[in-house]
Design an enzyme around this catalytic site. Structure first.
Site, PDB file in Angstrom:
ATOM      1  N   ASP A   1     -12.694   2.019  -0.158  1.00 42.84           N
ATOM      2  CA  ASP A   1     -11.837   2.567   0.881  1.00 42.84           C
ATOM      3  C   ASP A   1     -12.627   3.525   1.765  1.00 42.84           C
ATOM      4  OD1 ASP A   1      -9.508   2.650   2.298  1.00 42.84           O
ATOM      5  OD2 ASP A   1      -8.333   3.728   0.818  1.00 42.84           O
ATOM      6  N   HIS A   2     -12.077   4.665   2.131  1.00 48.30           N
ATOM      7  CA  HIS A   2     -12.722   5.540   3.103  1.00 48.30           C
ATOM      8  C   HIS A   2     -14.005   6.151   2.537  1.00 48.30           C
ATOM      9  CE1 HIS A   2      -8.344   6.281   4.617  1.00 48.30           C
ATOM     10  NE2 HIS A   2      -8.788   5.086   4.932  1.00 48.30           N
TER      11      HIS A   2
ATOM     12  N   CYS B   1      -3.677   2.525  -4.395  1.00 42.69           N
ATOM     13  CA  CYS B   1      -4.585   3.337  -3.582  1.00 42.69           C
ATOM     14  C   CYS B   1      -4.635   4.733  -4.181  1.00 42.69           C
ATOM     15  CB  CYS B   1      -4.160   3.384  -2.126  1.00 42.69           C
ATOM     16  SG  CYS B   1      -5.297   4.382  -1.122  1.00 42.69           S
TER      17      CYS B   1
ATOM     18  N   TYR C   1     -14.440   4.512   8.206  1.00 42.87           N
ATOM     19  CA  TYR C   1     -15.082   3.287   7.740  1.00 42.87           C
ATOM     20  C   TYR C   1     -16.552   3.232   8.133  1.00 42.87           C
ATOM     21  CZ  TYR C   1     -10.517   1.740   6.294  1.00 42.87           C
ATOM     22  OH  TYR C   1      -9.309   1.648   5.647  1.00 42.87           O
TER      23      TYR C   1
ATOM     24  N   HIS D   1       0.846  -1.191   0.000  1.00 43.68           N
ATOM     25  CA  HIS D   1       0.000   0.000   0.000  1.00 43.68           C
ATOM     26  C   HIS D   1       0.882   1.242   0.000  1.00 43.68           C
ATOM     27  CE1 HIS D   1      -2.839   3.046   1.367  1.00 43.68           C
ATOM     28  NE2 HIS D   1      -3.829   2.184   1.203  1.00 43.68           N
TER      29      HIS D   1
ATOM     30  N   HIS E   1      -7.705   0.442  -4.519  1.00 39.74           N
ATOM     31  CA  HIS E   1      -8.513   1.259  -3.611  1.00 39.74           C
ATOM     32  C   HIS E   1      -8.984   2.472  -4.397  1.00 39.74           C
ATOM     33  CE1 HIS E   1      -6.540  -0.224   0.418  1.00 39.74           C
ATOM     34  NE2 HIS E   1      -7.079  -1.200  -0.296  1.00 39.74           N
TER      35      HIS E   1
END
Length: 406
Positions: A356-357, A277, A373, A239, A304
């Site tokens: 992801d977020h 990501c 999350y 990552h 991501h």
């Protein structure tokens, strides 16, 4: 791409039943109850895999099988810890799980200063303030040399010294080294009584370690595990560092085009790859996210999809999944084409993607979700991204199907 979701195990307040209803196909999770450095047994892996499969989904990606700090700074016990890591990889493979997302960030995983920063529409998002992080580094952590690293925000830090209260300081500590780390790395836990002192001790482990030395430690780790990865067809995907620039005097080695090229060439093995990501990479103004995707999609084993907006002063926030610097629409085109190219290849024929977020929306608050999350916010993002992928698939002549619906 396979639509996946990061899920924190059987105690997660977001249930697998909920995820099945919103089109999730694969689960991204870990054995969060196993201490860092210990072997993941086949029995524990199987128990969680079968639990996930009982809800009609599969365990697609491990995020993460943590790389112990001692491996990162080359401690005396790193070879023993690497052997444990290899045993865990073997056990995962034997249970049919072949993709491992990990990071090589020293001490601190992803960093934010505000976990509920207001958006214009009334939702909140994760936010990184350079001045607030500098204040934490200089005035709370009191790291030697910190002032030199933050000269461009020195005036803002001086102003903050006049207004920050003990409660403000406590919240900043919680945001930076407790609430964003405990459920990720396990280095600092929510019930630790002296988190700042523990954090200083972790930083001390890296005294004198340069970017070049950290790179060599990563190369050592990857070379050591590659024979196991080849034998059991395990795909490691690192990552990117979040944020993608040095902080706290620590080197960061997965931040840019040059960094990605270095680690892929240093261990030139298809089992050594990237978690792309888009959020982490888009937080750095030096990164052309779309160009990076085109360049490295063939060595990407996990995606991501999120996006960051970077302000003129270098602060950044999570953006809409249809906005920010990442251009998720174009990224979807790149990675859907890449998935078509590798279709049918064992264990990597499907390219897992998670949103992801996500923002925190009305109905998400006070639910005890981990920072970033939320359920509703990520569900909203998943809807946006599923629409993008469906449109791109139509452009490419690929069949798109929403699981569980006619």
């Amino acid at each position: 791409m396979e639509r996946t979701w990061r899920w924190f195990g059987k105690n997660d307040k977001i249930t697998l039943d909920m995820l099945r209803q919103i089109g999730v196909e694969g689960i991204v999770t870990a054995l969060h109850d196993v201490p860092n450095g210990e072997v993941w047994t086949r029995e524990k892996i199987r128990d969680l895999r079968e639990y996930i499969e009982s809800y009609g989904m599969r365990w697609s990606v491990v995020e993460s099988l943590p790389v112990s700090e001692s491996i990162k700074y080359a401690g005396d016990d790193r070879d023993r810890l690497i052997e444990n890591y290899k045993e865990s990889l073997k056990n995962l493979s034997l249970e049919g799980i072949h993709t491992i997302c990990y990071n090589f960030m020293p001490v601190l995983d992803w960093a934010r200063t505000d976990l509920s920063h207001p958006n214009p529409n009334g939702t909140t998002n994760l936010f990184f303030s350079r001045a607030e992080f500098a204040y934490f580094d200089i005035c709370i952590l009191k790291r030697q040399g910190a002032e030199k690293d933050w000269q461009d925000v020195a005036a803002e830090v001086e102003k903050m010294k006049q207004t920050m209260t003990a409660e403000d300081n406590h919240k900043l500590v919680e945001n930076i080294i407790v609430k964003t780390q405990g459920f990720v790395s396990g280095n600092i836990k929510e019930d630790d009584e002296h988190p700042v002192e523990l954090f200083r001790q972790l930083l001390d482990l890296y005294k004198g370690i340069t970017k070049e030395q950290l790179r060599e430690n990563m190369k050592y780790f990857l070379n050591a595990i590659m024979p196991t990865c080849e034998e059991y067809d395990m795909y490691m995907c690192v990552h990117p560092d979040d944020p993608p620039f040095p902080i706290l005097g620590l080197p960061r080695i997965v931040t840019s085009d040059e960094d990605i090229r270095w680690f892929l060439e240093a261990v030139d093995n298809p089992h050594n790859g990237l978690t792309f990501c888009a959020g982490s990479l888009s937080a750095g103004q030096h990164n052309d996210v779309v160009e990076l995707a085109r360049k490295y999609c063939s060595r990407t084993w996990f995606v991501h999809l999120r996006s960051c907006h970077v302000f003129d002063n270098g602060d950044f926030t999570e953006a809409s999944h249809l906005g920010g610097r990442a251009d998720l629409i174009e990224l979807a085109r790149i990675f859907e084409k890449e998935e078509t190219r590798r279709s049918g290849t064992p264990n990597i024929g499907k390219l897992p993607m998670r949103v992801d977020h996500g923002m925190t929306m009305l109905g998400d608050e006070n639910r005890g979700y981990n920072a970033g999350y939320s359920f509703l916010g990520r569900m909203f993002a998943m809807g946006q991204v599923q629409g993008i992928i469906a449109t791109v698939d139509r452009e490419l002549g690929k069949e798109y199907r929403q699981p569980g619906l006619w």
